[in-house]
Write an enzyme that holds these catalytic residues in place. Structure first.
Site, PDB file in Angstrom:
ATOM      1  CG  HIS A   1      34.186  39.332  47.010  1.00 38.27           C
ATOM      2  ND1 HIS A   1      32.910  38.808  46.984  1.00 38.27           N
ATOM      3  CD2 HIS A   1      34.174  40.351  46.112  1.00 38.27           C
ATOM      4  CE1 HIS A   1      32.161  39.479  46.142  1.00 38.27           C
ATOM      5  NE2 HIS A   1      32.912  40.421  45.580  1.00 38.27           N
TER       6      HIS A   1
ATOM      7  CG  ASP B   1      32.436  40.721  39.741  1.00 37.44           C
ATOM      8  OD1 ASP B   1      32.940  41.769  40.198  1.00 37.44           O
ATOM      9  OD2 ASP B   1      31.222  40.607  39.524  1.00 37.44           O
TER      10      ASP B   1
END
Length: 478
Positions: free
Chosen positions: A97, A379
């Site tokens: 994102h 992540d």
């Protein structure tokens, strides 16, 4: 006159030699730099080139700027490059994102004053931002799986909520989508003009920041798309393990990795001193400050050029930030060396890699469904995939990072298919463990699909002395 003709002849010859050199480097026929184990053995610099000069040693401020990924410069990209007789038949994109508001707050300090409404005239700017806002407002016809249907399609709070995507995050993925559109749709015609829902596979976790990031990229890739053709599937797991999440050994290696992280932290006297100083400034116990994960909030201040917080006891400053960020970089280096995370990564990433390989095999076999795939993730999704693939020198996933799998068909021999792997626009195919030595022992210009298939189906488990995902997940080593 004779001298002038000789000069022109030499000039033309020099231009021809330069062109041949660049072409040979591009197609991996000669190495660009001396390589040992896929890396420059002398410098050991990261494999990701950057648009401004990289310092000779790890610098926390430089690395923080890379992580922020502020969209203020044009990015070079190697996506979509192949010999002219190769045909692109499928693309899989795994993204993190975009820029978000912190997930954690520093106790007893003022939250960063950041506006999460989208304003087309405000920086960072993108020419499609205003149209994106308008199109998202008409998104009631989209097919959003399960919990996704209750999420907002774009950020809209004057004061950001915790973890909310910012305008910077939206613009980062509008840029990603535009870049991929120019390469894959305009140049390679990956999707037909009359594309339908069957040509796409879209999946995201149940966080607004991942859904909104995916929609921003998709809108820039397919401007003014028909909402009835969009079906985002909900993935409940941040590692996208779907129905294959039962893996006790994966959890074991993660716990071992967390113990390693803790051990490294307590041995760092400068880091401890920094936490003590910061805790005094905000007036809380040191252990409470550590638990509040202050680097998350400090990165937000840094990325948005907002002053670090102050109290009547003083101010948190850039030196505090540099110490904590330096420790993060040290932790990344030790993580690569200790290999605990590597074992966790192999087991954590196998389900999503297996799903990817299965789809690529179907397309290589003639299927024309799901030729463009988008996973909008975190992540903690990208990092284990990078590690599992053997791309050990890759930077920790920045905001709006993208990992791309390209599938190519050989036009001279249509039964043969090849893959390229790219991270943030850089070709890292020959840094992967399954193709690291391929170009040294083969005259083929790209990495055969069967190399990736063999790696995911079998070779991923050799480090566990196992032959399958189930066996590796349940074979106790302690």
């Amino acid at each position: 006159m004779l001298f002038r003709n000789r000069f022109l002849l030499l000039l033309a010859l020099a231009a021809l030699l330069a062109f041949l050199s660049i072409s040979l480097q591009f197609f991996h026929l000669i190495p660009v730099t001396p390589v040992k184990n896929g890396m420059n053995a002398k410098s050991r610099k990261r494999i990701m080139p950057d648009p401004f000069t990289e310092p000779p040693v790890a610098d926390p401020i430089y690395e923080a700027r890379i992580y922020c990924n502020i969209p203020n410069i044009m990015e070079r990209s190697a996506e979509g490059h192949a010999p002219h007789y190769f045909k692109l038949v499928s693309v899989h994109v795994l993204i993190r994102h975009g820029d978000r508001y912190p997930l954690y707050a520093i106790p007893k300090t003022k939250r960063p004053d950041i506006d999460c409404t989208l304003v087309a005239s405000r920086k960072p700017y993108h020419p499609k931002l205003e149209a994106f806002i308008s199109h998202m407002a008409r998104g009631t016809e989209g097919l959003l799986d399960g919990a996704l249907s209750s999420l907002p399609l774009y950020p809209s709070h004057p004061l950001c909520e915790m973890g909310e995507l910012t305008q910077t995050g939206v613009v980062q993925h509008l840029r990603n989508g535009q870049l991929l559109r120019d390469i894959y749709l305009k140049k390679h015609r990956l999707l037909p003009d009359d594309w339908t829902a069957k040509h796409l596979y879209l999946e995201t976790t149940g966080k607004s920041r991942t859904l909104q990031s995916g929609l921003a990229l998709l809108y820039s890739l397919l401007p003014d798309f028909d909402w009835k053709k969009i079906n985002f599937r909900h993935q409940w797991s941040t590692i996208f393990c779907s129905g294959n999440c039962d893996c006790p050994m994966r959890n074991h290696y993660l716990e071992e990795e967390q113990r390693r992280q803790y051990s490294l932290r307590v041995k760092n006297s400068l880091l401890e001193k920094t936490y003590v100083e910061m805790a005094k400034i905000v007036g809380i116990p040191t252990r409470q400050l550590r638990a509040a994960n202050p680097i998350d909030s400090m990165l937000c201040h840094f990325c948005h050029n907002v002053s670090f917080p102050c109290t009547r006891n003083g101010c948190i400053d850039l030196e505090h930030f540099k110490v904590i960020k330096t420790h993060q970089l040290e932790d990344e280096r030790e993580r690569r060396d200790k290999k605990l995370y590597f074992k966790y990564a192999r087991l954590a990433s196998h389900p999503i890699l297996n799903q990817t390989v299965n789809r690529l095999q179907r397309i290589a076999g003639g299927s024309r469904e799901e030729v463009f795939v988008l996973y909008s993730a975190h992540d903690v999704t990208l990092s284990p995939v990078l590690s599992a693939l053997g791309i050990s020198e890759a930077r920790f996933p920045r905001f709006a990072a993208r990992l791309v799998f390209e599938l190519w068909q050989d036009g001279k021999n249509p039964s043969e298919h090849f893959v390229r792997i790219l991270y943030n626009g850089v070709d890292v195919t020959y840094h992967t463990s399954f193709c690291q030595d391929h170009h040294k022992h083969s005259n083929k210009l790209m990495c055969p699909l069967e190399n990736l298939v063999r790696f995911v189906k079998r070779d991923m488990f050799t480090v566990f002395n196992s032959s399958s995902y189930y066996e590796a997940c349940h074979k106790r080593e302690f």
